[in-house]
Motif scaffolding. Structure first.
Motif, PDB file in Angstrom:
ATOM      1  N   LEU A 140     -55.101   9.639  -5.870  1.00  0.00           N
ATOM      2  CA  LEU A 140     -56.495  10.232  -6.448  1.00  0.00           C
ATOM      3  C   LEU A 140     -55.941  11.264  -7.853  1.00  0.00           C
ATOM      4  N   TRP A 141     -55.241  12.250  -7.487  1.00  0.00           N
ATOM      5  CA  TRP A 141     -55.696  14.223  -8.251  1.00  0.00           C
ATOM      6  C   TRP A 141     -53.939  14.483  -7.984  1.00  0.00           C
ATOM      7  N   THR A 142     -53.256  15.048  -9.061  1.00  0.00           N
ATOM      8  CA  THR A 142     -52.216  15.251  -8.919  1.00  0.00           C
ATOM      9  C   THR A 142     -52.410  16.890  -9.679  1.00  0.00           C
ATOM     10  N   GLU A 143     -51.590  17.992  -9.794  1.00  0.00           N
ATOM     11  CA  GLU A 143     -52.189  19.184 -10.714  1.00  0.00           C
ATOM     12  C   GLU A 143     -50.056  20.036 -11.095  1.00  0.00           C
ATOM     13  N   THR A 144     -50.428  20.359 -12.275  1.00  0.00           N
ATOM     14  CA  THR A 144     -49.428  20.937 -12.358  1.00  0.00           C
ATOM     15  C   THR A 144     -49.911  22.498 -11.654  1.00  0.00           C
ATOM     16  N   VAL A 145     -49.114  22.618 -11.158  1.00  0.00           N
ATOM     17  CA  VAL A 145     -49.207  24.185  -9.908  1.00  0.00           C
ATOM     18  C   VAL A 145     -48.389  25.115 -10.217  1.00  0.00           C
ATOM     19  N   HIS A 146     -48.234  26.244 -10.368  1.00  0.00           N
ATOM     20  CA  HIS A 146     -47.183  27.372 -10.875  1.00  0.00           C
ATOM     21  C   HIS A 146     -47.654  27.569  -9.737  1.00  0.00           C
ATOM     22  N   LEU A 147     -45.928  28.367  -9.252  1.00  0.00           N
ATOM     23  CA  LEU A 147     -46.281  29.302  -7.902  1.00  0.00           C
ATOM     24  C   LEU A 147     -46.662  30.927  -8.679  1.00  0.00           C
ATOM     25  N   ALA A 148     -47.380  31.273  -8.041  1.00  0.00           N
ATOM     26  CA  ALA A 148     -47.347  33.050  -8.564  1.00  0.00           C
ATOM     27  C   ALA A 148     -47.611  34.059  -6.753  1.00  0.00           C
ATOM     28  N   GLY A 149     -46.511  33.732  -6.724  1.00  0.00           N
ATOM     29  CA  GLY A 149     -46.266  34.151  -4.497  1.00  0.00           C
ATOM     30  C   GLY A 149     -45.957  33.936  -3.747  1.00  0.00           C
ATOM     31  N   SER A 150     -46.444  32.428  -4.175  1.00  0.00           N
ATOM     32  CA  SER A 150     -45.870  30.991  -2.535  1.00  0.00           C
ATOM     33  C   SER A 150     -44.967  30.694  -3.181  1.00  0.00           C
ATOM     34  N   GLU A 151     -44.348  29.946  -2.078  1.00  0.00           N
ATOM     35  CA  GLU A 151     -43.881  28.624  -1.542  1.00  0.00           C
ATOM     36  C   GLU A 151     -43.656  27.110  -1.484  1.00  0.00           C
ATOM     37  N   PRO A 152     -43.023  26.973  -2.553  1.00  0.00           N
ATOM     38  CA  PRO A 152     -43.020  25.505  -2.682  1.00  0.00           C
ATOM     39  C   PRO A 152     -43.011  24.315  -0.792  1.00  0.00           C
ATOM     40  N   VAL A 153     -43.682  23.741  -0.909  1.00  0.00           N
ATOM     41  CA  VAL A 153     -43.559  23.083   1.192  1.00  0.00           C
ATOM     42  C   VAL A 153     -43.161  21.462   0.532  1.00  0.00           C
ATOM     43  N   VAL A 154     -43.933  21.111   0.023  1.00  0.00           N
ATOM     44  CA  VAL A 154     -42.906  19.340  -0.469  1.00  0.00           C
ATOM     45  C   VAL A 154     -43.565  19.826  -1.965  1.00  0.00           C
ATOM     46  N   GLY A 155     -43.101  18.340  -2.367  1.00  0.00           N
ATOM     47  CA  GLY A 155     -43.258  19.282  -4.262  1.00  0.00           C
ATOM     48  C   GLY A 155     -43.323  16.600  -4.472  1.00  0.00           C
ATOM     49  N   TYR A 156     -43.424  17.228  -6.154  1.00  0.00           N
ATOM     50  CA  TYR A 156     -43.918  15.193  -6.050  1.00  0.00           C
ATOM     51  C   TYR A 156     -42.554  15.060  -6.723  1.00  0.00           C
ATOM     52  N   ARG A 157     -42.128  13.769  -6.934  1.00  0.00           N
ATOM     53  CA  ARG A 157     -40.638  12.882  -6.762  1.00  0.00           C
ATOM     54  C   ARG A 157     -41.354  11.415  -7.975  1.00  0.00           C
ATOM     55  N   GLY A 158     -40.808  12.100  -9.161  1.00  0.00           N
ATOM     56  CA  GLY A 158     -41.088  10.888  -9.988  1.00  0.00           C
ATOM     57  C   GLY A 158     -41.827  11.324 -11.176  1.00  0.00           C
ATOM     58  N   GLY A 159     -42.695  10.599 -11.781  1.00  0.00           N
ATOM     59  CA  GLY A 159     -43.685  10.588 -12.830  1.00  0.00           C
ATOM     60  C   GLY A 159     -43.758  11.953 -13.780  1.00  0.00           C
ATOM     61  N   VAL A 160     -44.605  12.714 -14.603  1.00  0.00           N
ATOM     62  CA  VAL A 160     -44.652  13.270 -15.153  1.00  0.00           C
ATOM     63  C   VAL A 160     -44.843  14.228 -14.213  1.00  0.00           C
ATOM     64  N   LEU A 161     -45.136  14.776 -13.325  1.00  0.00           N
ATOM     65  CA  LEU A 161     -45.068  15.694 -12.420  1.00  0.00           C
ATOM     66  C   LEU A 161     -43.370  16.338 -11.251  1.00  0.00           C
ATOM     67  N   ASP A 162     -42.464  15.484 -11.519  1.00  0.00           N
ATOM     68  CA  ASP A 162     -41.769  15.438 -10.713  1.00  0.00           C
ATOM     69  C   ASP A 162     -40.745  16.887 -10.815  1.00  0.00           C
ATOM     70  N   GLY A 163     -40.221  17.140  -9.402  1.00  0.00           N
ATOM     71  CA  GLY A 163     -40.011  18.276  -9.111  1.00  0.00           C
ATOM     72  C   GLY A 163     -40.779  19.599  -9.403  1.00  0.00           C
ATOM     73  N   ARG A 164     -42.214  19.227  -9.210  1.00  0.00           N
ATOM     74  CA  ARG A 164     -43.055  20.101  -9.189  1.00  0.00           C
ATOM     75  C   ARG A 164     -43.756  20.392  -7.785  1.00  0.00           C
ATOM     76  N   PRO A 165     -44.107  21.356  -7.831  1.00  0.00           N
ATOM     77  CA  PRO A 165     -44.842  21.344  -6.301  1.00  0.00           C
ATOM     78  C   PRO A 165     -45.653  20.295  -6.151  1.00  0.00           C
ATOM     79  N   ALA A 166     -46.567  20.068  -5.256  1.00  0.00           N
ATOM     80  CA  ALA A 166     -47.326  19.404  -4.174  1.00  0.00           C
ATOM     81  C   ALA A 166     -47.950  20.244  -3.474  1.00  0.00           C
ATOM     82  N   ILE A 167     -47.879  20.443  -2.551  1.00  0.00           N
ATOM     83  CA  ILE A 167     -48.136  21.746  -1.735  1.00  0.00           C
ATOM     84  C   ILE A 167     -47.617  23.011  -1.444  1.00  0.00           C
ATOM     85  N   THR A 168     -48.251  23.811  -1.353  1.00  0.00           N
ATOM     86  CA  THR A 168     -47.468  25.061  -1.420  1.00  0.00           C
ATOM     87  C   THR A 168     -48.029  25.921  -0.163  1.00  0.00           C
ATOM     88  N   ARG A 169     -47.187  26.794  -0.441  1.00  0.00           N
ATOM     89  CA  ARG A 169     -47.598  28.140   1.086  1.00  0.00           C
ATOM     90  C   ARG A 169     -47.520  29.493   0.770  1.00  0.00           C
TER      91      ARG A 169
END
Ligand code: GAL
Length: 673
Positions: A543-572
């Motif tokens: 349904l939905w994805t976003e360009t997420v920048h970390l600002a203090g949080s840590e990445p937990v799960v990332g996007y694989r492939g597509g325009v967001l490849d390697g960027r955070p999908a789920i953070t903590r």
């Protein structure tokens, strides 16, 4: 306010909508005999009977209802007596054409179905008060009367001149001056500035996208208008006998312009109708969600009133067919009891069906009924009678209350705001996102409460906010206080993006919760229908994805492939011992279940019954040291679950494990641990 919401002599309520006005008296007598056989003790009567009660303006014919109520009383069955105001008679239409509803296209609807009125039209409101007053005068002290059931499923809208005038009055009260309204609706966009109140109207069909603030306020206004229509009937029924509780049956659905949480403190008992739209496991998931919602509204109402418990009533449900898109699906044996107990386990004071006897004609002639067209020699009647017996055996379990340590946010205004067609995709849907999070918790066996923003969060270890699009400053404080007090948080995409007027909070999404989550979302990348994007944990997002920048949080799960490849999908983001999670996509069901079970575990919350296998739903109710465990086996095999106590359906003692039959139920009085 009544202090005696349907106690029903300590019994669970059992029955449904009965329409004696459709049948001759000999059928009434057969019906009542069958009701006794089935253990029925409460029936809704009169719900659409206006033309039979008032066949001409001011001429009342209620002898038949006198006989019906007497017959019920003689047989020990109580009545939820309805006011018939959801179905004005044809004479009303002809006498008051200005009280007919007008659609957004300006089409005035005509009688020939039901709900043909404008709730803002003075003539309709007066006629509704009159017929309710007539019933109050005649029956407020009838010994069969257990509950007043006002109207039926408030939910229809109107765009006539009466509605326009009422909307203008509501807006004047809300904003005080036009500058405030213009600012709230951002009318500088597309030359919509209002310079006179007379220019304002309900949102009609427009050339292109309508104003989001206007649409949102119309929904709020209409909820208040319907509430005022309800309240004036309630007040006169209550005045006639304050001991009789008053309610109305909530209809669920994203089209419903009613803020059920806001209404909850105005009813003596929250009552819902529930008809799942899914056939397979989805029906069970929807049932659990509807029941949890009802309990959430009941708790909210009690909190707002400063009194009361969180029980509620399932006022309508289908004894047999599930209505799916375009066809009916016949419920498999056992499903009737499982769906019913799923409601009772979660706080319903009973089980009511729509409807008792299938009509011989009329628009809903093929709707399921306890007494179907085939008559009482039928599977559905036998299952209903068994359920009546079963409810009698488990009554003690309703002394307990469901205890949950996970709160799931629910907000009618966010749901309305997300329906605006100018959103970045059609995907955003508060109901669907709440349902997805609830489904994940349900599958993980973790109990949760549905909580409107602002309600107390004491005792909740984890707060989950799915697509809570609107966040007023007070909502931001509410969430912050929870986290400051050590509570865990999980927020999903499109939460906190806008303020209470649906104006975007600037500086990066989600403006309301950026700091708490330690992220900044720069861009949305909605997915096409059916598309999915791989996640680094092996799952996928939809349904939905976003360009997420970390600002203090840590990445937990990332996007694989597509325009967001390697960027955070789920953070903590860590706050002391507490964690604040952010989900920038909708995970697939398995991933979501794993994530939420993990977030709950981190917050110290486990499943209700860790030993319950997949497909067995477990709900526990507590009362001091006592507890009762409801086990609903949705699988087609018997299931054995370690437990000790007494199984109330069979009356058997359980020393090690209880076996729940395939498709069956068990209710255990647990041995205190
Ligand atoms: C309810 C309504 C009933 C009946 C039923 C059919 O929403 O209150 O009158 O129409 O749906 O499922």
């Amino acid at each position: 306010m009544s202090t005696n919401p349907v106690r029903n002599g300590g019994r669970l309520c059992y029955g449904g909508d009965w329409n004696p006005e459709q049948w001759p008296p000999e059928v009434w007598r057969e019906d009542v005999a069958l009701m006794r056989r089935a253990g029925v003790n409460l029936v809704t009567v009169g719900v659409f009977a206006w033309s039979r009660l008032e066949p001409a303006p001011g001429r009342h014919t209620a002898d038949w209802l006198d006989r019906v109520l007497d017959l019920l009383h003689d047989n020990g069955i109580r009545a939820a007596l309805a006011t018939p105001t959801a179905a004005p008679p044809p004479w009303f239409t002809l006498a008051h054409p200005d009280a007919l509803p007008v659609t957004t296209d300006g089409v005035r609807l005509h009688h020939g179905s039901r709900d043909t009125y404008c709730a803002a039209a003075p003539a309709y409101r007066a006629a509704a008060r009159d017929i309710a007053g007539f019933l109050a005068d005649r029956y407020a002290h009838h010994p069969a009367l257990a509950l007043w059931h006002v109207h039926n499923e408030y939910g229809t809208t109107c765009h006539c001149p009466h509605a326009d005038a009422a909307f203008r009055r509501w807006l004047t009260d809300r904003y005080g001056d036009l500058d405030a309204l213009n600012a709230a609706w951002v009318t500088s966009f597309w030359s919509q500035h209002y310079s006179d109140w007379a220019q304002l109207a309900t949102p009609r069909a427009t050339q292109y996208l309508g104003n989001p603030g206007q649409l949102l306020d119309f929904r709020r206004f209409w909820s208040d208008t319907l509430l005022a229509a309800y309240a004036e009937q309630r007040d006169l029924l209550r005045a006639a006998n304050p001991a009789v509780p008053v309610t109305t049956n909530y209809v669920l659905g994203d089209w419903v312009p009613v803020d059920h949480a806001r209404w909850a403190s105005e009813v003596d008992l929250v009552a819902i109708d529930h008809y799942p739209s899914a056939v397979d496991g989805g029906a069970e998931e929807q049932t659990a969600l509807a029941a949890d919602l009802a309990r959430g509204w009941a708790r909210h109402g009690a909190y707002r009133r400063g009194a009361g418990d969180d029980s509620w009533l399932l006022m309508e449900s289908a004894p047999n067919q599930l209505h799916t898109a375009g066809r009916m699906h016949t419920k498999e044996p056992g499903r009737l009891a499982r769906h019913s107990l799923a409601h009772v386990a979660r706080g319903s004071r009973g089980v009511m069906f729509f409807q008792w006897r299938a009509p011989a004609g009329g628009a809903e002639r093929f709707h399921s009924a306890v007494v179907p067209h085939a008559g009482p020699d039928s599977r559905v009647f036998r299952e209903a009678a068994q359920l009546g017996d079963l409810l009698g055996r488990i009554t003690e379990a309703t002394a307990g209350r469901v205890a949950a340590a996970v709160a799931l946010g629910w907000d009618a205004a966010s749901a309305w705001a997300l329906r605006h067609p100018g959103m970045p995709s059609r995907a955003p849907d508060h109901h669907a996102e709440v349902a997805a999070a609830h489904r994940a918790l349900w599958r993980a066996g973790v109990a949760c409460d549905l909580v409107p923003p602002g309600d107390p969060l004491d005792g909740y270890r984890l707060l989950v906010l799915p697509a809570l699009y609107l966040a007023a400053d007070a909502t931001v404080d509410w969430v912050r206080r929870h986290v400051d007090a050590g509570g865990h948080l999980l927020v999903t995409w499109l939460s906190g993006v806008a303020d209470e007027h649906a104006r975007i909070r600037l500086g990066g999404y989600p403006g309301a919760f950026r700091d708490l989550l330690g992220i900044r979302v720069e861009e949305f990348h909605p997915l096409a229908d059916g598309d999915r994007v791989a996640l680094t944990d092996g799952g996928y997002g939809e349904l939905w994805t976003e360009t997420v920048h970390l600002a203090g949080s840590e990445p937990v799960v990332g996007y694989r492939g597509g325009v967001l490849d390697g960027r955070p999908a789920i953070t903590r983001h860590r706050h002391g011992d507490a964690l604040a999670w952010y989900l920038s996509t909708r995970p697939d069901d398995d991933t979501y279940q794993r994530l939420l079970a993990g977030a709950a575990r981190d917050a110290g919350v486990g499943p209700v019954c860790p030993a319950a296998p997949p497909g067995v739903e477990a709900v526990r109710r507590h009362d001091g040291d006592s507890s009762w465990l409801f086990l609903l086996n949705h699988t087609d095999r018997p299931q054995r679950i370690p437990a000790t106590g007494t199984e109330l359906v069979t009356g058997e003692r359980v020393d090690e494990a209880v076996t729940v039959p395939a498709g069956g139920v068990a209710v255990l009085r647990e041995r205190p641990r």
